[in-house]
Design a protein around this motif. Structure first.
Motif, mmCIF file in Angstrom:
data_model
loop_
_atom_site.group_PDB
_atom_site.id
_atom_site.type_symbol
_atom_site.label_atom_id
_atom_site.label_comp_id
_atom_site.label_asym_id
_atom_site.label_seq_id
_atom_site.Cartn_x
_atom_site.Cartn_y
_atom_site.Cartn_z
ATOM 1 N N THR A 74 0.867 -1.182 0.000
ATOM 2 C CA THR A 74 0.000 0.000 0.000
ATOM 3 C C THR A 74 0.900 1.226 0.000
ATOM 4 O OG1 THR A 74 -0.173 0.108 2.416
ATOM 5 C CG2 THR A 74 -1.899 -1.119 1.250
ATOM 6 N N TYR A 75 0.434 2.291 -0.637
ATOM 7 C CA TYR A 75 1.235 3.508 -0.732
ATOM 8 C C TYR A 75 1.255 4.240 0.614
ATOM 9 C CZ TYR A 75 2.969 8.071 -2.108
ATOM 10 O OH TYR A 75 3.709 9.224 -2.187
ATOM 11 N N GLN A 76 2.457 4.599 1.044
ATOM 12 C CA GLN A 76 2.650 5.362 2.271
ATOM 13 C C GLN A 76 3.630 6.493 1.997
ATOM 14 O OE1 GLN A 76 0.782 4.788 4.912
ATOM 15 N NE2 GLN A 76 -0.106 3.018 3.891
ATOM 16 N N LEU A 77 3.254 7.689 2.405
ATOM 17 C CA LEU A 77 4.120 8.852 2.170
ATOM 18 C C LEU A 77 5.509 8.660 2.764
ATOM 19 C CD1 LEU A 77 1.649 11.799 2.841
ATOM 20 C CD2 LEU A 77 2.656 11.149 0.646
ATOM 21 N N ASP A 78 5.579 8.059 3.952
ATOM 22 C CA ASP A 78 6.877 7.926 4.621
ATOM 23 C C ASP A 78 7.804 6.924 3.930
ATOM 24 O OD1 ASP A 78 5.449 5.676 5.390
ATOM 25 O OD2 ASP A 78 6.009 5.811 7.502
ATOM 26 N N GLN A 79 7.293 6.151 2.973
ATOM 27 C CA GLN A 79 8.119 5.208 2.222
ATOM 28 C C GLN A 79 8.449 5.721 0.823
ATOM 29 O OE1 GLN A 79 6.140 1.418 2.224
ATOM 30 N NE2 GLN A 79 6.058 1.317 4.450
ATOM 31 N N ALA A 82 10.868 10.358 -2.844
ATOM 32 C CA ALA A 82 10.699 11.688 -3.427
ATOM 33 C C ALA A 82 10.032 12.638 -2.449
ATOM 34 C CB ALA A 82 9.893 11.607 -4.718
ATOM 35 N N VAL A 83 9.094 12.144 -1.669
ATOM 36 C CA VAL A 83 8.404 12.994 -0.697
ATOM 37 C C VAL A 83 9.397 13.523 0.329
ATOM 38 C CG1 VAL A 83 6.663 13.040 1.137
ATOM 39 C CG2 VAL A 83 6.168 11.910 -1.034
ATOM 40 N N HIS A 84 10.292 12.662 0.794
ATOM 41 C CA HIS A 84 11.311 13.109 1.747
ATOM 42 C C HIS A 84 12.193 14.192 1.143
ATOM 43 C CE1 HIS A 84 10.363 10.096 4.712
ATOM 44 N NE2 HIS A 84 10.347 9.179 3.768
ATOM 45 N N PHE A 85 12.550 14.028 -0.129
ATOM 46 C CA PHE A 85 13.365 15.018 -0.826
ATOM 47 C C PHE A 85 12.639 16.349 -0.914
ATOM 48 C CE2 PHE A 85 14.399 17.073 -4.887
ATOM 49 C CZ PHE A 85 15.742 17.335 -4.690
ATOM 50 N N TRP A 86 11.346 16.330 -1.331
ATOM 51 C CA TRP A 86 10.584 17.573 -1.482
ATOM 52 C C TRP A 86 10.371 18.266 -0.151
ATOM 53 C CZ3 TRP A 86 7.067 14.154 -4.755
ATOM 54 C CH2 TRP A 86 7.528 14.125 -6.070
ATOM 55 N N LEU A 87 10.063 17.521 0.878
ATOM 56 C CA LEU A 87 9.830 18.137 2.185
ATOM 57 C C LEU A 87 11.114 18.715 2.757
ATOM 58 C CD1 LEU A 87 7.328 15.654 3.834
ATOM 59 C CD2 LEU A 87 6.849 17.927 2.912
ATOM 60 N N PRO A 92 6.342 21.655 3.071
ATOM 61 C CA PRO A 92 5.114 21.150 2.461
ATOM 62 C C PRO A 92 4.785 21.900 1.182
ATOM 63 C CG PRO A 92 4.798 21.602 4.792
ATOM 64 C CD PRO A 92 6.148 22.145 4.414
ATOM 65 N N GLU A 93 4.216 21.187 0.223
ATOM 66 C CA GLU A 93 3.851 21.806 -1.056
ATOM 67 C C GLU A 93 2.554 22.581 -0.906
ATOM 68 O OE1 GLU A 93 4.542 19.815 -4.932
ATOM 69 O OE2 GLU A 93 4.690 18.093 -3.625
ATOM 70 N N VAL A 94 2.677 23.857 -0.710
ATOM 71 C CA VAL A 94 1.506 24.731 -0.687
ATOM 72 C C VAL A 94 1.785 25.887 -1.632
ATOM 73 C CG1 VAL A 94 0.801 24.146 1.654
ATOM 74 C CG2 VAL A 94 2.328 26.069 1.285
ATOM 75 N N CYS A 95 0.739 26.554 -2.039
ATOM 76 C CA CYS A 95 0.941 27.661 -2.968
ATOM 77 C C CYS A 95 -0.144 28.699 -2.777
ATOM 78 C CB CYS A 95 0.950 27.165 -4.410
ATOM 79 S SG CYS A 95 -0.509 26.256 -4.900
#
Length: 120
Positions: A74-79, A82-87, A92-95
């Motif tokens: 199952t998809y998990q953000l902590d795994q 790329a999410v770790h790189f962006w954060l 956080p991605e906000v605009c």
């Protein structure tokens, strides 16, 4: 100013907990939606919607790939590497309304008040 999130961030949030099969179906739906771009009138609003559809399809494909490579059931953000790189780099991605995070160009943005794709 309303808080907006990028199309990519919205897809990642939606994907959390989804199985590979569910993500594969989401990839197919996003592909079908992206193909609808041929019906676009070419006006600015249509172009913003098309950019959002393209970004959604790209993100679903990326998530499917990451799940395969990382052997996620199952998809998990902590795994998601790329999410770790962006954060780490951007937070956080906000605009702001009408702008994608970290971008000076007009790209899609999902706003919490309307759920629609916006462009600058």
């Amino acid at each position: 100013m309303d808080t907006c999130i990028s199309v990519h961030e919205a897809i990642r949030r939606k994907a959390v907990g989804m199985t590979r099969e569910q993500v594969a179906r989401a990839v197919e739906v996003a592909r079908i939606h992206e193909r609808l771009r041929s019906w676009s009138s070419g006006n600015q609003q249509d172009q913003a919607v098309i950019r959002g559809l393209e970004q959604a399809h790209e993100e679903w494909l990326r998530i499917a790939y990451v799940m395969c490579v990382e052997k996620m059931t199952t998809y998990q953000l902590d795994q998601d590497p790329a999410v770790h790189f962006w954060l780490r780099d951007d937070g956080p991605e906000v605009c702001d309304r009408g702008r994608s995070p970290g971008s000076d160009s007009a790209q899609g943005c999902l706003c919490s008040d309307s759920g629609s794709v916006r462009s600058a």
